[in-house]
Design a protein around this motif. Structure first.
Motif, short mmCIF file in Angstrom:
data_model
loop_
_atom_site.label_atom_id
_atom_site.label_comp_id
_atom_site.label_asym_id
_atom_site.label_seq_id
_atom_site.Cartn_x
_atom_site.Cartn_y
_atom_site.Cartn_z
N VAL A 12 -5.35 -0.56 0.39
CA VAL A 12 -6.34 -1.57 0.00
C VAL A 12 -7.75 -1.03 0.21
O VAL A 12 -8.63 -1.21 -0.65
N LEU A 13 -8.00 -0.34 1.34
CA LEU A 13 -9.32 0.23 1.58
C LEU A 13 -9.68 1.28 0.52
O LEU A 13 -10.83 1.35 0.07
N ALA A 14 -8.70 2.08 0.12
CA ALA A 14 -8.95 3.09 -0.91
C ALA A 14 -9.28 2.44 -2.25
O ALA A 14 -10.19 2.88 -2.96
N LEU A 15 -8.54 1.39 -2.59
CA LEU A 15 -8.80 0.70 -3.87
C LEU A 15 -10.17 0.02 -3.87
O LEU A 15 -10.90 0.08 -4.87
N VAL A 16 -10.53 -0.62 -2.77
CA VAL A 16 -11.83 -1.28 -2.69
C VAL A 16 -12.96 -0.25 -2.74
O VAL A 16 -13.96 -0.44 -3.44
N SER A 17 -12.79 0.85 -2.01
CA SER A 17 -13.81 1.90 -2.01
C SER A 17 -13.97 2.52 -3.39
O SER A 17 -15.09 2.80 -3.83
N ALA A 27 -11.03 8.75 -1.46
CA ALA A 27 -10.13 9.89 -1.36
C ALA A 27 -9.62 10.06 0.06
O ALA A 27 -8.43 10.36 0.28
N ASP A 28 -10.49 9.85 1.04
CA ASP A 28 -10.07 9.96 2.44
C ASP A 28 -9.04 8.90 2.80
O ASP A 28 -8.04 9.18 3.45
N PHE A 29 -9.30 7.67 2.41
CA PHE A 29 -8.37 6.58 2.70
C PHE A 29 -7.03 6.81 2.00
O PHE A 29 -5.97 6.54 2.56
#
Length: 58
Positions: A12-17, A27-29
């Motif tokens: 979820v954090l990667a998609l929001v970022s 990319a990090d998430f």
């Protein structure tokens, strides 16, 4: 099951970022989430293999 929850959180954090335009953070998430997913998968398979020896208890 804790690894699965953290994997979903990092997804979820990667998609929001990514949606907000923070490419580096996304990319990090995603990388951390991928690592946690594979750890969860290995632990799940090991649990299935070693859990087969136990009989059903009521």
């Amino acid at each position: 099951m804790d690894f699965l929850r953290w994997t979903l959180i990092f997804l979820v954090l990667a998609l929001v970022s990514a949606a907000l335009g923070f490419g580096g953070f996304a990319a990090d998430f995603a990388y951390i989430g991928k690592i946690l997913f594979f750890i969860f998968l290995v632990l799940f398979i090991v649990g299935l293999i070693f859990g087969r020896g136990r009989g059903r208890t009521l």
